[in-house]
Design an enzyme around this catalytic site. Structure first.
Site, PDB file in Angstrom:
ATOM      1  N   LYS A   3      -7.754 -58.162 -95.167  1.00 15.55           N
ATOM      2  CA  LYS A   3      -7.627 -59.572 -94.791  1.00 15.55           C
ATOM      3  C   LYS A   3      -6.152 -59.945 -94.816  1.00 15.55           C
ATOM      4  CE  LYS A   3      -9.513 -64.146 -95.966  1.00 15.55           C
ATOM      5  NZ  LYS A   3     -10.120 -64.973 -97.013  1.00 15.55           N
ATOM      6  N   HIS A  24     -12.370 -69.042-107.255  1.00 14.67           N
ATOM      7  CA  HIS A  24     -13.494 -68.141-106.974  1.00 14.67           C
ATOM      8  C   HIS A  24     -13.234 -66.796-107.641  1.00 14.67           C
ATOM      9  CE1 HIS A  24     -10.467 -66.736-104.162  1.00 14.67           C
ATOM     10  NE2 HIS A  24     -11.161 -65.624-104.004  1.00 14.67           N
ATOM     11  N   ASP A  29     -13.921 -62.628-106.667  1.00 18.96           N
ATOM     12  CA  ASP A  29     -14.204 -61.820-105.478  1.00 18.96           C
ATOM     13  C   ASP A  29     -15.548 -61.118-105.635  1.00 18.96           C
ATOM     14  OD1 ASP A  29     -11.737 -62.588-104.549  1.00 18.96           O
ATOM     15  OD2 ASP A  29     -10.745 -60.660-104.918  1.00 18.96           O
ATOM     16  N   HIS A  70      -9.721 -67.009-109.795  1.00 19.11           N
ATOM     17  CA  HIS A  70      -8.363 -67.243-109.310  1.00 19.11           C
ATOM     18  C   HIS A  70      -8.369 -68.250-108.167  1.00 19.11           C
ATOM     19  CE1 HIS A  70     -10.071 -63.906-106.983  1.00 19.11           C
ATOM     20  NE2 HIS A  70      -9.216 -64.175-106.008  1.00 19.11           N
TER      21      HIS A  70
END
Length: 333
Positions: free
Chosen positions: A200, A219, A221, A275
């Protein structure tokens, strides 16, 4: 969405004097008010992979922080620089050229170029655009979503991915040993050669009021782990002991996030890191995370040796694609 067109954040940033209200976070989420600014700010561990004992330090960081930075990691700086060069070149393309690679989740096209202009549960938007696609294994790669007009784009991504595959094997090995398991335990549990590598690029343009908004909301991962290359503009923040701390920029380091699948596999011994990302008033921040995921059909659960009478299973085993579906749609796990 039905055929609506949306400005990208990149286009929006070029025409704004003040932050539109849909980007202003609620007060408990605003980085200006909630970033820890005390005297002794703890630093996320920076681990030198060329030094003896680095594996134990990695495991300790995964338990305590869920995040660490690695240096002397063996990924050539030229490969990282080229990955960054072609990523910057993509975002420098004219809008209509970028739009040719637009993702369209409604039609099942989840790879490609997009913007986070969908609202979250509070009706808020985040200040970033992105581009992402699978880079391995070969049978899962769709080159139709890779920009054909950019010289060197494919070569840069394939070369960098090879280095990520080697580094991931090394990380898995030491994190397995840190749990008292054999070195191959994680690689086996997560699909071996079937591991999916998803590259990404995050693009956070200059923002008129960065203290009020976020580039990425808090959030963890979904991945096993994520290896991230940042540019030099500070932005990553980590939640630990009830506080948001800045993860300082370390030149030539790669940032490793522990993801949900490793937390599940370790039965909670290792922590997926919560994070978020802040943005900057003058400068564009960019980052290149590589998400390392199990194949969708693979069932991931706590490793049997880590489930005991004293430490029963804290997580349900489930297919990774089902886990993704539940998390994306905010369904009970």
């Amino acid at each position: 969405m039905g055929g609506e067109t949306h400005l990208s954040v990149q286009e929006l940033a070029a025409s704004l004097g003040a932050l539109p209200p849909e980007f202003v976070r609620s007060e408990q989420d605003q980085p200006g008010a909630t970033t820890y600014r005390g005297a002794a700010v703890p630093d996320a561990p920076v681990i030198d992979i060329s030094e003896p004992g680095f594996g134990a330090r990695m495991a300790a960081a995964a338990r305590e922080w869920g995040l660490f930075q690695v240096v002397n990691h063996g990924v050539p700086s030229a490969a990282v620089a080229e990955l960054q060069r072609v990523g910057r070149a993509f975002f420098a393309l004219p809008t209509e050229e970028k739009e040719r690679y637009a993702m369209d989740p409604a039609s099942g096209k989840i790879e490609g170029y997009g913007t986070k202009l969908q609202r979250d549960l509070e009706g808020k938007k985040t200040w970033n655009d992105f581009f992402f696609h699978v880079v391995a294994p070969p049978e899962k790669v769709d080159h139709a979503v890779w920009p054909r007009s950019l010289a060197g784009y494919r070569e840069a991504n394939e070369e960098y991915c090879r280095h990520m595959q080697r580094l991931t094997r090394e990380l898995f090995e030491h994190l397995s040993l840190g749990l008292g398991l054999h070195g191959g335990a994680m690689a086996e549990a997560f699909g071996g050669d079937g591991l999916v590598f998803l590259q990404k690029i995050n693009f956070y343009p200059p923002c008129p009021q960065p203290e009020l908004t976020l580039g990425v909301a808090p959030h963890t991962d979904m991945s096993t782990l994520t290896v991230l290359v940042p540019n030099e503009v500070q932005g990553l923040q980590v939640f630990k002991d009830g506080q948001w701390y800045e993860a300082k920029y370390v030149p030539d380091a790669l940032i490793v996030h522990i993801g949900d699948q490793i937390e599940i596999f370790s039965n909670g011994a290792y922590k997926a890191v919560l994070h978020r990302t802040t943005v900057n008033k003058e400068k564009t921040r960019m980052s290149w995370p590589m998400f390392v995921e199990p194949p969708g059909e693979l069932v991931v659960g706590p490793h049997p040796k880590l489930v005991t009478e004293e430490s029963p299973a804290k997580y349900k085993a489930k297919k990774y694609k089902d886990y993704q579906h539940c998390k994306i749609n905010k369904l009970p796990m």
